[in-house]
Design an enzyme around this catalytic site. Sequence first.
Site, mmCIF file in Angstrom:
data_model
loop_
_atom_site.group_PDB
_atom_site.id
_atom_site.type_symbol
_atom_site.label_atom_id
_atom_site.label_comp_id
_atom_site.label_asym_id
_atom_site.label_seq_id
_atom_site.Cartn_x
_atom_site.Cartn_y
_atom_site.Cartn_z
ATOM 1 N N ASP A 39 -18.046 30.227 76.509
ATOM 2 C CA ASP A 39 -16.741 30.409 77.138
ATOM 3 C C ASP A 39 -16.922 30.823 78.597
ATOM 4 O O ASP A 39 -17.945 31.421 78.954
ATOM 5 C CB ASP A 39 -15.941 31.492 76.412
ATOM 6 C CG ASP A 39 -15.437 31.027 75.051
ATOM 7 O OD1 ASP A 39 -15.377 29.810 74.823
ATOM 8 O OD2 ASP A 39 -15.113 31.907 74.214
ATOM 9 N N ASP A 81 -9.876 37.554 72.979
ATOM 10 C CA ASP A 81 -10.675 38.269 73.981
ATOM 11 C C ASP A 81 -9.727 38.822 75.040
ATOM 12 O O ASP A 81 -8.517 38.556 75.014
ATOM 13 C CB ASP A 81 -11.768 37.375 74.583
ATOM 14 C CG ASP A 81 -11.222 36.142 75.304
ATOM 15 O OD1 ASP A 81 -10.136 36.237 75.919
ATOM 16 O OD2 ASP A 81 -11.878 35.082 75.255
ATOM 17 N N ARG A 173 -15.791 36.038 69.436
ATOM 18 C CA ARG A 173 -14.475 36.669 69.647
ATOM 19 C C ARG A 173 -13.675 36.722 68.345
ATOM 20 O O ARG A 173 -12.907 37.666 68.112
ATOM 21 C CB ARG A 173 -13.691 35.999 70.770
ATOM 22 C CG ARG A 173 -13.550 34.509 70.696
ATOM 23 C CD ARG A 173 -13.137 33.942 72.066
ATOM 24 N NE ARG A 173 -13.336 32.508 72.146
ATOM 25 C CZ ARG A 173 -12.374 31.618 71.958
ATOM 26 N NH1 ARG A 173 -11.141 32.027 71.697
ATOM 27 N NH2 ARG A 173 -12.637 30.338 72.061
#
Length: 288
Positions: A39, A81, A173
């Site tokens: 990410d 997140d 996450r």
Amino acid sequence: MPNGILIIDKPAGWTSMDVCAKIRGLLHEKRVGHGGTLDPMATGVLPVFVGRATRAVEFAENGRKEYLAGLRLGVTTDTQDVTGSVLETRPVTAGREDLEAALGKFRGDIEQIPPMYSAVKIQGKKLYELARRGKEVERKPRPVTIYELELLEAESGTDYRVRCRCSKGTYIRTLCHDVGQALGCGGALYELRRTMAAGFTLADAVTLEEVQEQGEALLRPLDSLFAGYPALTVRSPGQEKRVRCGSPITLPGTAEGTYRVYGREGEFLCLSRARDGELTSIKNFFGA
């Protein structure tokens, strides 16, 4: 033409594809791919395959990975997140012992529901594309394996650091979100650093600035990806010719297993499997 593997220490704020695009420009090579998405907020080990080495991307994606993660308790977000919108905040009454007990439930074989903000496709649509339009669809749980899950230091009453070694397809996450749900206070990922992927660690990693300065000199040979397998060198011109044609060769007495196969002059030819005294190619990597 450049061929090989770069182990990039991905900077925060870059997508994995941003890194690939940068390397295409630096090395002047169109064939560039990565071995496992990170990410944008995440940093750390990103194996990048250049030139003919892109044929090996699938082998990097399937391996175990390790992360250092920041878990923030007491908050739930839409992205799981801290980059997302806060959906709920709750007081945190759980202490370190409670968190240790909760983590125990997530070790081993578990199931995760992929987050809406992910690249998983359902009916041809990426989930994050639907999420950005305010849509949420049902997702089926997916099996993943958490090999190691260790609670490290506490940074505050709500922030903890966790080390996780896991299988392909694990969302850290989502793990943080699910742990928070198990504790009843919610949880979200606030920091993520990948420390190992495809057998490579941060000690192997280089920065994009170093690639800009040193270029192809930083490329690792493709066979370094398969360093965990024993090496086998073909014995005769006839054997090498058969291997290059994709045909199996007979090698009586060869122990069953997977091998790195080399030509008589040391060229890495293929990854092969030996069974019942016969060596069969899994995938070829030699040049034309």
